[in-house]
Design a protein around this motif. Sequence first.
Motif, PDB file in Angstrom:
ATOM      1  N   PRO A  17       0.876  -1.248  -0.097  1.00 11.57           N
ATOM      2  CA  PRO A  17      -0.209   0.016  -0.082  1.00 11.57           C
ATOM      3  C   PRO A  17       0.955   1.403   0.181  1.00 11.57           C
ATOM      4  CG  PRO A  17      -0.018  -1.090   2.031  1.00 11.57           C
ATOM      5  CD  PRO A  17       0.705  -1.920   1.245  1.00 11.57           C
ATOM      6  N   ASP A  18       2.176   1.160   0.120  1.00 13.36           N
ATOM      7  CA  ASP A  18       2.875   2.487   0.472  1.00 13.36           C
ATOM      8  C   ASP A  18       3.651   2.904  -0.825  1.00 13.36           C
ATOM      9  OD1 ASP A  18       2.162   2.809   3.025  1.00 13.36           O
ATOM     10  OD2 ASP A  18       3.663   1.482   3.787  1.00 13.36           O
ATOM     11  N   VAL A  19       3.288   2.214  -2.167  1.00 11.16           N
ATOM     12  CA  VAL A  19       4.008   2.491  -3.182  1.00 11.16           C
ATOM     13  C   VAL A  19       3.818   3.800  -3.837  1.00 11.16           C
ATOM     14  CG1 VAL A  19       3.993   1.809  -5.517  1.00 11.16           C
ATOM     15  CG2 VAL A  19       3.517   0.100  -3.879  1.00 11.16           C
ATOM     16  N   TRP A  20       2.559   4.327  -3.525  1.00 18.17           N
ATOM     17  CA  TRP A  20       2.345   5.606  -3.906  1.00 18.17           C
ATOM     18  C   TRP A  20       1.876   6.623  -2.836  1.00 18.17           C
ATOM     19  CZ3 TRP A  20      -0.469   1.954  -7.227  1.00 18.17           C
ATOM     20  CH2 TRP A  20       0.352   1.676  -8.300  1.00 18.17           C
ATOM     21  N   ASP A  21       2.260   7.856  -2.681  1.00 21.07           N
ATOM     22  CA  ASP A  21       1.558   8.633  -1.521  1.00 21.07           C
ATOM     23  C   ASP A  21       0.360   9.092  -1.823  1.00 21.07           C
ATOM     24  OD1 ASP A  21       4.297   8.892  -0.437  1.00 21.07           O
ATOM     25  OD2 ASP A  21       4.729  10.547  -1.721  1.00 21.07           O
ATOM     26  N   ASP A  22      -0.179   9.268  -2.878  1.00 21.70           N
ATOM     27  CA  ASP A  22      -1.741   9.450  -3.072  1.00 21.70           C
ATOM     28  C   ASP A  22      -2.355   8.199  -3.612  1.00 21.70           C
ATOM     29  OD1 ASP A  22      -4.136  10.542  -3.934  1.00 21.70           O
ATOM     30  OD2 ASP A  22      -3.515  11.464  -5.643  1.00 21.70           O
ATOM     31  N   PRO A  23      -3.366   7.886  -2.554  1.00 22.95           N
ATOM     32  CA  PRO A  23      -3.918   6.555  -2.836  1.00 22.95           C
ATOM     33  C   PRO A  23      -4.894   6.525  -4.323  1.00 22.95           C
ATOM     34  CG  PRO A  23      -5.127   7.658  -0.817  1.00 22.95           C
ATOM     35  CD  PRO A  23      -3.456   8.565  -1.517  1.00 22.95           C
ATOM     36  N   ALA A  24      -5.157   7.543  -4.658  1.00 19.63           N
ATOM     37  CA  ALA A  24      -5.907   7.874  -6.016  1.00 19.63           C
ATOM     38  C   ALA A  24      -5.107   7.110  -7.093  1.00 19.63           C
ATOM     39  CB  ALA A  24      -6.097   9.242  -6.266  1.00 19.63           C
ATOM     40  N   THR A  25      -3.905   7.085  -6.911  1.00 23.45           N
ATOM     41  CA  THR A  25      -3.194   6.536  -7.915  1.00 23.45           C
ATOM     42  C   THR A  25      -3.473   4.976  -8.174  1.00 23.45           C
ATOM     43  OG1 THR A  25      -1.140   7.797  -7.434  1.00 23.45           O
ATOM     44  CG2 THR A  25      -0.609   6.076  -8.793  1.00 23.45           C
ATOM     45  N   TRP A  26      -3.980   4.313  -7.144  1.00 23.52           N
ATOM     46  CA  TRP A  26      -4.514   2.966  -7.352  1.00 23.52           C
ATOM     47  C   TRP A  26      -5.643   2.953  -8.368  1.00 23.52           C
ATOM     48  CZ3 TRP A  26      -2.212  -1.197  -5.583  1.00 23.52           C
ATOM     49  CH2 TRP A  26      -1.301  -1.372  -4.769  1.00 23.52           C
ATOM     50  N   GLY A  27      -6.159   3.943  -8.491  1.00 23.77           N
ATOM     51  CA  GLY A  27      -7.387   3.945  -9.548  1.00 23.77           C
ATOM     52  C   GLY A  27      -6.891   3.847 -10.766  1.00 23.77           C
ATOM     53  N   VAL A  28      -5.734   4.651 -11.198  1.00 28.02           N
ATOM     54  CA  VAL A  28      -5.048   4.523 -12.372  1.00 28.02           C
ATOM     55  C   VAL A  28      -4.625   2.983 -12.622  1.00 28.02           C
ATOM     56  CG1 VAL A  28      -3.230   5.180 -13.816  1.00 28.02           C
ATOM     57  CG2 VAL A  28      -4.390   6.893 -12.256  1.00 28.02           C
ATOM     58  N   MET A  29      -4.055   2.531 -11.425  1.00 27.62           N
ATOM     59  CA  MET A  29      -3.363   0.965 -11.712  1.00 27.62           C
ATOM     60  C   MET A  29      -4.517   0.144 -12.157  1.00 27.62           C
ATOM     61  SD  MET A  29      -3.077  -2.182 -10.314  1.00 27.62           S
ATOM     62  CE  MET A  29      -3.729  -1.997  -8.466  1.00 27.62           C
ATOM     63  N   LEU A  30      -5.919   0.240 -11.457  1.00 27.84           N
ATOM     64  CA  LEU A  30      -6.903  -0.651 -11.649  1.00 27.84           C
ATOM     65  C   LEU A  30      -7.569  -0.460 -13.003  1.00 27.84           C
ATOM     66  CD1 LEU A  30      -8.561  -0.254  -8.191  1.00 27.84           C
ATOM     67  CD2 LEU A  30      -7.461  -2.240  -8.904  1.00 27.84           C
ATOM     68  N   VAL A  31      -7.368   0.803 -13.742  1.00 28.54           N
ATOM     69  CA  VAL A  31      -7.828   0.901 -14.955  1.00 28.54           C
ATOM     70  C   VAL A  31      -7.048   0.098 -15.996  1.00 28.54           C
ATOM     71  CG1 VAL A  31      -8.409   2.687 -16.717  1.00 28.54           C
ATOM     72  CG2 VAL A  31      -9.239   3.137 -14.420  1.00 28.54           C
ATOM     73  N   ASP A  32      -5.526   0.475 -15.725  1.00 28.69           N
ATOM     74  CA  ASP A  32      -4.590  -0.041 -16.710  1.00 28.69           C
ATOM     75  C   ASP A  32      -4.664  -1.746 -16.378  1.00 28.69           C
ATOM     76  OD1 ASP A  32      -3.763   2.276 -17.243  1.00 28.69           O
ATOM     77  OD2 ASP A  32      -1.888   2.173 -16.017  1.00 28.69           O
ATOM     78  N   LEU A  33      -4.870  -2.098 -15.291  1.00 34.60           N
ATOM     79  CA  LEU A  33      -5.218  -3.646 -15.119  1.00 34.60           C
ATOM     80  C   LEU A  33      -6.440  -4.326 -15.928  1.00 34.60           C
ATOM     81  CD1 LEU A  33      -4.077  -6.579 -13.740  1.00 34.60           C
ATOM     82  CD2 LEU A  33      -5.851  -5.691 -11.725  1.00 34.60           C
ATOM     83  N   ALA A  34      -7.230  -3.324 -15.939  1.00 35.44           N
ATOM     84  CA  ALA A  34      -8.804  -3.704 -16.855  1.00 35.44           C
ATOM     85  C   ALA A  34      -8.318  -3.761 -18.224  1.00 35.44           C
ATOM     86  CB  ALA A  34     -10.020  -2.918 -16.419  1.00 35.44           C
ATOM     87  N   LYS A  35      -7.738  -2.699 -18.541  1.00 37.22           N
ATOM     88  CA  LYS A  35      -7.190  -2.899 -19.988  1.00 37.22           C
ATOM     89  C   LYS A  35      -6.248  -3.818 -20.370  1.00 37.22           C
ATOM     90  CE  LYS A  35      -7.554   2.136 -20.624  1.00 37.22           C
ATOM     91  NZ  LYS A  35      -7.017   3.291 -20.674  1.00 37.22           N
TER      92      LYS A  35
END
Length: 118
Positions: A59-77
Amino acid sequence: MSATDPQGTLRVGIPGEEIMFGRKTKELLVPPAAKNDPRAIELIRVWAADGNQHVSISPDVWDDPATWGVMLVDLAKHVATFYAEERGMDKHAVLARIKTLFEAEWDSPTSEVTGNAV
């Protein structure tokens, strides 16, 4: 196994255990780029076990937890690319279906998330 070859093509299966959704595979292979990058880190691991989803997360990969949203969209792609290349499905239709069920699960969860951060 989902990984990309040097040309960036998504590949599925483990040699000798090519079955993915029909089961048989256990742990996925590390993509070549992650193996070759000394700074690469694993973000998340998701397992299906005992009829439930089990997650190990960094969970500490990014300071902003919103970045996980970008990762989830990329994963869906990436998932949509698999279905398009390996199953002949329309990539945009797959993404739309993923988004529809994502929103439905967000609005009305089929189960509660339990457990601790691992």
